[in-house]
Design a protein around this motif. Sequence first.
Motif, short mmCIF file in Angstrom:
data_model
loop_
_atom_site.label_atom_id
_atom_site.label_comp_id
_atom_site.label_asym_id
_atom_site.label_seq_id
_atom_site.Cartn_x
_atom_site.Cartn_y
_atom_site.Cartn_z
N ILE A 19 20.81 36.55 52.31
CA ILE A 19 20.07 35.56 51.56
C ILE A 19 18.51 36.03 51.45
CG2 ILE A 19 18.97 33.31 51.13
CD1 ILE A 19 21.37 32.56 51.67
N ASN A 20 18.18 36.65 52.66
CA ASN A 20 16.95 37.36 53.18
C ASN A 20 16.41 38.69 52.41
OD1 ASN A 20 15.78 34.59 54.57
ND2 ASN A 20 16.38 35.45 56.17
N ARG A 21 17.23 38.91 53.11
CA ARG A 21 17.64 40.51 51.86
C ARG A 21 17.53 40.60 50.97
NH1 ARG A 21 20.73 45.67 54.96
NH2 ARG A 21 20.31 47.01 53.11
N ALA A 22 18.23 39.60 49.77
CA ALA A 22 17.62 40.08 48.79
C ALA A 22 16.77 39.00 48.31
CB ALA A 22 19.34 38.40 47.89
N LYS A 23 16.11 38.04 48.90
CA LYS A 23 14.57 37.61 48.64
C LYS A 23 13.68 38.32 48.69
CE LYS A 23 12.10 33.29 49.83
NZ LYS A 23 11.85 32.13 50.07
N THR A 24 14.14 39.03 50.11
CA THR A 24 12.36 40.60 49.99
C THR A 24 12.94 41.58 49.04
OG1 THR A 24 12.70 40.31 52.27
CG2 THR A 24 11.94 42.28 51.24
N LEU A 25 14.18 41.54 47.51
CA LEU A 25 14.36 42.67 46.79
C LEU A 25 13.39 41.67 45.54
CD1 LEU A 25 17.89 43.80 47.01
CD2 LEU A 25 16.33 45.48 47.80
N ALA A 26 13.34 40.66 45.39
CA ALA A 26 13.03 40.15 44.74
C ALA A 26 11.52 40.07 45.17
CB ALA A 26 13.76 38.62 44.40
N GLN A 27 11.06 40.36 45.80
CA GLN A 27 8.96 40.51 45.68
C GLN A 27 8.98 41.57 45.87
OE1 GLN A 27 9.10 39.53 50.01
NE2 GLN A 27 9.28 37.32 49.70
N LYS A 28 9.50 42.74 45.37
CA LYS A 28 9.34 43.56 44.71
C LYS A 28 8.18 44.09 43.33
CE LYS A 28 12.70 47.03 46.57
NZ LYS A 28 13.72 47.88 46.39
N LYS A 29 7.23 44.07 42.43
CA LYS A 29 6.44 44.24 41.66
C LYS A 29 7.76 44.43 40.43
CE LYS A 29 1.80 45.73 44.25
NZ LYS A 29 0.92 46.27 43.96
N LYS A 30 8.66 45.02 40.24
CA LYS A 30 9.10 45.40 39.21
C LYS A 30 10.54 44.40 39.57
CE LYS A 30 11.42 49.92 40.77
NZ LYS A 30 11.18 51.18 40.97
N ARG A 31 11.62 45.02 38.40
CA ARG A 31 12.83 44.37 38.43
C ARG A 31 13.78 44.69 39.24
NH1 ARG A 31 15.15 42.38 34.30
NH2 ARG A 31 14.09 40.12 33.92
N THR A 32 14.13 44.11 40.20
CA THR A 32 15.00 44.63 40.74
C THR A 32 16.60 44.78 40.48
OG1 THR A 32 13.66 44.91 42.98
CG2 THR A 32 15.64 44.91 43.21
N ILE A 33 17.44 45.37 40.64
CA ILE A 33 18.81 45.52 40.20
C ILE A 33 19.62 45.58 41.58
CG2 ILE A 33 20.97 45.73 38.48
CD1 ILE A 33 18.04 45.13 37.60
N LEU A 34 20.84 44.50 41.76
CA LEU A 34 21.14 44.36 43.31
C LEU A 34 22.76 44.09 43.41
CD1 LEU A 34 22.07 43.94 45.81
CD2 LEU A 34 21.47 41.70 45.66
N LEU A 51 24.67 33.83 46.43
CA LEU A 51 23.19 34.48 46.37
C LEU A 51 22.49 33.69 45.24
CD1 LEU A 51 21.98 36.64 48.15
CD2 LEU A 51 22.65 37.75 46.95
N HIS A 52 22.89 33.52 43.95
CA HIS A 52 22.27 33.34 42.86
C HIS A 52 22.02 32.16 43.20
CE1 HIS A 52 21.14 31.90 39.05
NE2 HIS A 52 22.12 31.14 39.25
N GLU A 53 22.65 30.94 43.79
CA GLU A 53 22.41 29.56 44.23
C GLU A 53 21.50 29.52 45.28
OE1 GLU A 53 26.52 28.09 45.15
OE2 GLU A 53 27.40 27.64 43.54
N ALA A 54 21.63 30.53 46.00
CA ALA A 54 20.54 30.54 47.15
C ALA A 54 19.04 30.77 46.63
CB ALA A 54 20.84 30.83 48.12
N LEU A 55 19.26 31.64 45.30
CA LEU A 55 17.86 32.00 44.87
C LEU A 55 17.70 31.73 43.75
CD1 LEU A 55 18.18 35.44 47.01
CD2 LEU A 55 16.51 33.82 47.32
#
Length: 221
Positions: A19-34, A51-55
């Motif tokens: 969850i933390n790793r995905a949250k870090t990805l979401a903090q980028k300035k541009k749209r992120t695709i996981l 993952l989606h439920e947590a974020l």
Amino acid sequence: MGSISENPVEGLALAQEYINRAKTLAQKKKRTILAIAGAPGSGKSTVARLLHEALADISMIVPMDGYHLSNKELERLKRKERKGAPDTFDVWGYKSLIERLKNQQAGEIIYAPEFYRTIEEPIAGSIPIFSDIPLIITEGNYLLLSQGEWKTLSPIFDEKWFVTAPVSDRQQRLVERHHYFGRSIEEAKAWVEQTDEPNAQLIEKNRENTDLVIEWNNPAK
């Protein structure tokens, strides 16, 4: 009932590190695709859902399964008995959607299709994706496949996860899933052996160049 919530198992939890790793990805300035890939029954859809439920405020799920070819088209192509194989999906359509999502403009709404197992068909325009969502979680069997048009997907993804599970666990989940959606136990076992498992073996061979591997053992426990 769509592919994201199919035959759900209650009481599951996803490790906080993911969850933390995905949250870090979401903090980028541009749209992120996981991208989350894995064999049928490996647990990839469950990982994506948890993952989606947590974020929930910063993510959306876009399943590859929305690009299943229709049963009518599979019959025309004489591929219905192999439904779920790489050549039974509209990979070009899926790729176009991911590219659009990667470059989504402010205020634009992009609609994605979703596969409904209750009718065994995809339905267009089922998932609205808004431009202010920073993280797109896309999941599917063939996201890391290194053949045909599938191999051109990898550069579009910002991060790639692979979910794996013991063969016996995968197969049992698949038998239960097919039975849940109407097949007899005998029919379910035959489909897993003749269709799902050959696909699973192909997928497992294409797990290189992943950023993270999740061992999804006995998720119902």
